[in-house]
Design a protein around this motif. Structure first.
Motif, mmCIF file in Angstrom:
data_model
loop_
_atom_site.group_PDB
_atom_site.id
_atom_site.type_symbol
_atom_site.label_atom_id
_atom_site.label_comp_id
_atom_site.label_asym_id
_atom_site.label_seq_id
_atom_site.Cartn_x
_atom_site.Cartn_y
_atom_site.Cartn_z
ATOM 1 N N GLU A 4 0.815 -1.214 0.000
ATOM 2 C CA GLU A 4 0.000 0.000 0.000
ATOM 3 C C GLU A 4 0.851 1.267 0.000
ATOM 4 O O GLU A 4 0.309 2.371 -0.048
ATOM 5 C CB GLU A 4 -0.920 0.001 1.227
ATOM 6 C CG GLU A 4 -1.876 -1.188 1.286
ATOM 7 C CD GLU A 4 -2.796 -1.244 0.084
ATOM 8 O OE1 GLU A 4 -3.290 -0.170 -0.326
ATOM 9 O OE2 GLU A 4 -3.006 -2.348 -0.459
ATOM 10 N N VAL A 5 2.173 1.124 0.079
ATOM 11 C CA VAL A 5 3.066 2.290 0.093
ATOM 12 C C VAL A 5 3.390 2.671 -1.349
ATOM 13 O O VAL A 5 3.944 1.858 -2.100
ATOM 14 C CB VAL A 5 4.361 1.984 0.870
ATOM 15 C CG1 VAL A 5 5.296 3.204 0.849
ATOM 16 C CG2 VAL A 5 4.039 1.585 2.307
ATOM 17 N N PRO A 6 3.070 3.880 -1.768
ATOM 18 C CA PRO A 6 3.323 4.278 -3.159
ATOM 19 C C PRO A 6 4.803 4.207 -3.514
ATOM 20 O O PRO A 6 5.675 4.509 -2.691
ATOM 21 C CB PRO A 6 2.810 5.724 -3.214
ATOM 22 C CG PRO A 6 1.858 5.850 -2.070
ATOM 23 C CD PRO A 6 2.390 4.943 -0.996
ATOM 24 N N VAL A 21 12.199 -9.017 4.235
ATOM 25 C CA VAL A 21 11.610 -8.273 3.120
ATOM 26 C C VAL A 21 12.510 -7.078 2.816
ATOM 27 O O VAL A 21 12.675 -6.180 3.652
ATOM 28 C CB VAL A 21 10.179 -7.796 3.446
ATOM 29 C CG1 VAL A 21 9.593 -7.037 2.261
ATOM 30 C CG2 VAL A 21 9.289 -8.970 3.831
ATOM 31 N N SER A 22 13.073 -7.063 1.617
ATOM 32 C CA SER A 22 13.911 -5.961 1.167
ATOM 33 C C SER A 22 13.169 -5.173 0.096
ATOM 34 O O SER A 22 12.438 -5.750 -0.712
ATOM 35 C CB SER A 22 15.237 -6.485 0.605
ATOM 36 O OG SER A 22 15.987 -7.132 1.615
ATOM 37 N N PHE A 23 13.385 -3.852 0.084
ATOM 38 C CA PHE A 23 12.606 -3.017 -0.829
ATOM 39 C C PHE A 23 13.350 -1.735 -1.154
ATOM 40 O O PHE A 23 14.321 -1.362 -0.488
ATOM 41 C CB PHE A 23 11.233 -2.687 -0.232
ATOM 42 C CG PHE A 23 11.288 -2.019 1.124
ATOM 43 C CD1 PHE A 23 11.377 -0.644 1.243
ATOM 44 C CD2 PHE A 23 11.249 -2.787 2.288
ATOM 45 C CE1 PHE A 23 11.426 -0.024 2.485
ATOM 46 C CE2 PHE A 23 11.314 -2.184 3.536
ATOM 47 C CZ PHE A 23 11.393 -0.806 3.637
ATOM 48 N N THR A 24 12.869 -1.058 -2.183
ATOM 49 C CA THR A 24 13.360 0.267 -2.539
ATOM 50 C C THR A 24 12.178 1.229 -2.572
ATOM 51 O O THR A 24 11.034 0.823 -2.794
ATOM 52 C CB THR A 24 14.043 0.266 -3.923
ATOM 53 O OG1 THR A 24 13.095 -0.163 -4.910
ATOM 54 C CG2 THR A 24 15.252 -0.655 -3.938
ATOM 55 N N LEU A 60 6.599 0.709 10.911
ATOM 56 C CA LEU A 60 7.467 0.798 9.739
ATOM 57 C C LEU A 60 6.749 1.493 8.590
ATOM 58 O O LEU A 60 7.299 2.403 7.949
ATOM 59 C CB LEU A 60 7.911 -0.600 9.317
ATOM 60 C CG LEU A 60 8.588 -0.724 7.949
ATOM 61 C CD1 LEU A 60 9.923 0.016 7.932
ATOM 62 C CD2 LEU A 60 8.774 -2.195 7.567
ATOM 63 N N VAL A 61 5.524 1.087 8.326
ATOM 64 C CA VAL A 61 4.768 1.659 7.208
ATOM 65 C C VAL A 61 4.489 3.137 7.446
ATOM 66 O O VAL A 61 4.612 3.963 6.525
ATOM 67 C CB VAL A 61 3.471 0.861 6.980
ATOM 68 C CG1 VAL A 61 2.573 1.565 5.974
ATOM 69 C CG2 VAL A 61 3.805 -0.552 6.503
ATOM 70 N N ARG A 62 4.125 3.511 8.683
ATOM 71 C CA ARG A 62 3.927 4.937 8.982
ATOM 72 C C ARG A 62 5.211 5.714 8.730
ATOM 73 O O ARG A 62 5.186 6.832 8.176
ATOM 74 C CB ARG A 62 3.485 5.111 10.437
ATOM 75 C CG ARG A 62 2.054 4.687 10.718
ATOM 76 C CD ARG A 62 1.586 5.204 12.078
ATOM 77 N NE ARG A 62 2.394 4.691 13.174
ATOM 78 C CZ ARG A 62 2.144 3.548 13.815
ATOM 79 N NH1 ARG A 62 1.115 2.793 13.457
ATOM 80 N NH2 ARG A 62 2.920 3.163 14.814
ATOM 81 N N GLY A 63 6.322 5.140 9.131
ATOM 82 C CA GLY A 63 7.596 5.809 8.902
ATOM 83 C C GLY A 63 7.912 5.980 7.437
ATOM 84 O O GLY A 63 8.431 7.023 7.012
ATOM 85 N N LEU A 64 7.581 4.974 6.621
ATOM 86 C CA LEU A 64 7.848 5.060 5.189
ATOM 87 C C LEU A 64 6.991 6.129 4.520
ATOM 88 O O LEU A 64 7.455 6.857 3.634
ATOM 89 C CB LEU A 64 7.609 3.705 4.535
ATOM 90 C CG LEU A 64 8.587 2.595 4.947
ATOM 91 C CD1 LEU A 64 8.168 1.269 4.336
ATOM 92 C CD2 LEU A 64 10.015 2.939 4.531
ATOM 93 N N VAL A 97 8.718 9.308 5.298
ATOM 94 C CA VAL A 97 9.916 9.472 4.454
ATOM 95 C C VAL A 97 9.514 10.039 3.106
ATOM 96 O O VAL A 97 10.165 10.967 2.569
ATOM 97 C CB VAL A 97 10.646 8.120 4.292
ATOM 98 C CG1 VAL A 97 11.724 8.237 3.211
ATOM 99 C CG2 VAL A 97 11.252 7.664 5.609
ATOM 100 N N GLN A 98 8.461 9.522 2.534
ATOM 101 C CA GLN A 98 8.030 10.022 1.224
ATOM 102 C C GLN A 98 7.589 11.479 1.278
ATOM 103 O O GLN A 98 7.831 12.238 0.344
ATOM 104 C CB GLN A 98 6.922 9.121 0.683
ATOM 105 C CG GLN A 98 7.412 7.739 0.292
ATOM 106 C CD GLN A 98 6.347 6.897 -0.377
ATOM 107 O OE1 GLN A 98 5.193 6.937 0.018
ATOM 108 N NE2 GLN A 98 6.732 6.135 -1.393
ATOM 109 N N LYS A 99 6.956 11.876 2.380
ATOM 110 C CA LYS A 99 6.570 13.280 2.515
ATOM 111 C C LYS A 99 7.791 14.181 2.613
ATOM 112 O O LYS A 99 7.811 15.286 2.048
ATOM 113 C CB LYS A 99 5.699 13.459 3.755
ATOM 114 C CG LYS A 99 4.307 12.831 3.633
ATOM 115 C CD LYS A 99 3.521 13.012 4.924
ATOM 116 C CE LYS A 99 2.162 12.349 4.829
ATOM 117 N NZ LYS A 99 1.394 12.458 6.120
#
Length: 417
Positions: free
Chosen positions: A326-328, A345-348, A405-409, A412-414
């Protein structure tokens, strides 16, 4: 919500680190167990008690402390052997998995080893994979340079699975060395199939099980492996202690890796004879308290139950894959399903360097993740990226921490919008 397989809140109370606060009163969200796990009170107190009340060198001293220390050290070997379905004489203590992998590589092409299974030279082949940790790449590169053998590897698909193309393992292959579970992708490799191919070709197979032994039930006989390496610090044990398991006949055929005290049978000025395995490979004063701590870690994990730990991590991984989806502009590097997959889980994040992601997650949210190439640079090159952010889960993690983690991501995008 949290998986009902484990009483996670009770488990978290066993780990002192989760009682602390980070600066500014932030709670610790530790999602970096693939790097190194946290330690329960049982391990901490077992090591403290041995240092305080029982410490002496092992296998040498003819007094009470020496006997107690030796009994505890060898008792830890018994525990580790039972944990992976092995015989105690097949369990060699090393300082980490890297040393265990190097120990095996040292035996190939070594003039001191005349066993044809270990002879290696020009025309012979070493097979690894593109997803290996550097600890399972560099020793084989060095071996190829020393012997003139050819280093080959299985590639990785876009989905993060091994490309099991025919022709990589051939009748010229002498050793296949592969990660049981990837430290980046979370992929659990089909090691039984690889063992079958290796043995049909007359080759031996080594498994780097550093990311699997702490998280899943592992039986070395069922895997049909010849060698298995893993490390203590990823399985709620201390650093400075690792394990090499190998079939007894292979240990008997292998030359010593290091020379010194306690690995000998007898010494003359012009030659020596060696103790039987495993002591042949444990020169000098070993990591006594660390081995005893590893034994306590085995006790702890056995008490919780590896099947329950595996089920809990599977639920966490399912939840994380859905939540991160759900994270853009987030791209998971590795399998998108739970099939043959562990809790890494690794991601960019598009347009944002993982180092910036990790720093903001830590500074603002107390979320500890790993960033970089995770000692698997060739794998990142294969995916055309310099680095990833990695969240890795264990028995003490909760779905609430994944939410953090998701809230933090999103934050980060903001910041980088």
């Amino acid at each position: 919500m949290t998986s009902t397989s484990l009483d996670v809140e009770r488990i978290r109370k066993d780990f002192p680190v989760f009682s602390r606060e980070l600066p500014d009163g932030r709670p610790l969200v530790y999602l970096d167990s693939g790097n190194s796990s946290q330690k329960p009170n049982l391990v901490i107190e077992t090591m403290r008690e041995h240092l305080a009340l029982h410490y002496s060198n092992v296998g040498r001293a003819m007094h009470v402390l020496g006997a107690e220390s030796t009994e505890a050290y060898e008792g830890a070997r018994d525990k580790v052997a039972a944990f992976v379905g092995a015989s105690r004489d097949e369990v060699v203590f090393t300082k980490n998995a890297s040393e265990a992998l190097n120990l095996v590589a040292y035996s190939f092409g070594n003039p001191a080893n005349t066993d044809p299974r270990f002879t290696l030279g020009p025309g012979d082949e070493i097979v690894i994979t593109e997803m290996e940790h550097h600890s399972n790449i560099v020793p084989w590169q060095l071996l190829a340079q020393r012997t003139g053998a050819t280093l080959k590897w299985f590639g990785v698909t876009d989905e993060g699975r091994l490309d099991l193309a025919d022709g990589v393992i051939t009748e010229r292959t002498k050793i296949v060395s592969v990660a049981h579970q990837s430290n980046v992708l979370g992929t659990v490799n089909p090691v039984v199939e690889l063992a079958r191919r290796a043995h049909e070709a007359g080759a031996l197979i080594l498994l780097d099980a550093s990311q699997s032994v702490p998280h899943h039930p592992v039986d070395v006989a069922a895997l049909d492996a010849d060698f298995v390496a893993f490390t203590g610090h990823k399985m709620v044990g201390p650093s400075g202690i690792g394990v090499l398991w190998a079939r007894a006949e292979l240990l008997d055929a292998m030359p010593p890796f290091l020379g010194g005290g306690e690995m000998i049978e007898a010494v003359w000025m012009d030659h020596s004879t060696y103790a039987p395995a495993p002591h042949k490979f444990e020169a000098g004063t070993p990591p006594i308290v660390e081995a005893i701590g590893l034994g306590a870690a085995v006790d702890y994990l056995t008490g919780v139950g590896l099947e329950a730990i595996e089920a809990h991590e599977r639920e966490l991984t399912r939840y994380a894959l859905e939540a991160l989806g759900e994270v853009p502009r987030l791209r998971v590097i590795g399998p998108a399903t739970l099939e043959a997959r562990g809790g890494t889980v690794s991601f960019t994040l598009e347009g944002i360097h993982p180092h910036d992601v990790g720093q903001i997650l830590d500074d603002r949210f107390g979320v500890a993740v790993r960033v970089g190439h995770h000692c698997a640079r060739p794998l990142h090159l294969r995916f055309g990226i310099p680095a990833t952010t990695r969240a890795s889960f264990y028995l003490y993690n909760t779905t609430g921490e994944i939410d953090a983690l998701v809230r933090g991501l999103h934050h980060v995008q903001k910041v980088f919008a």
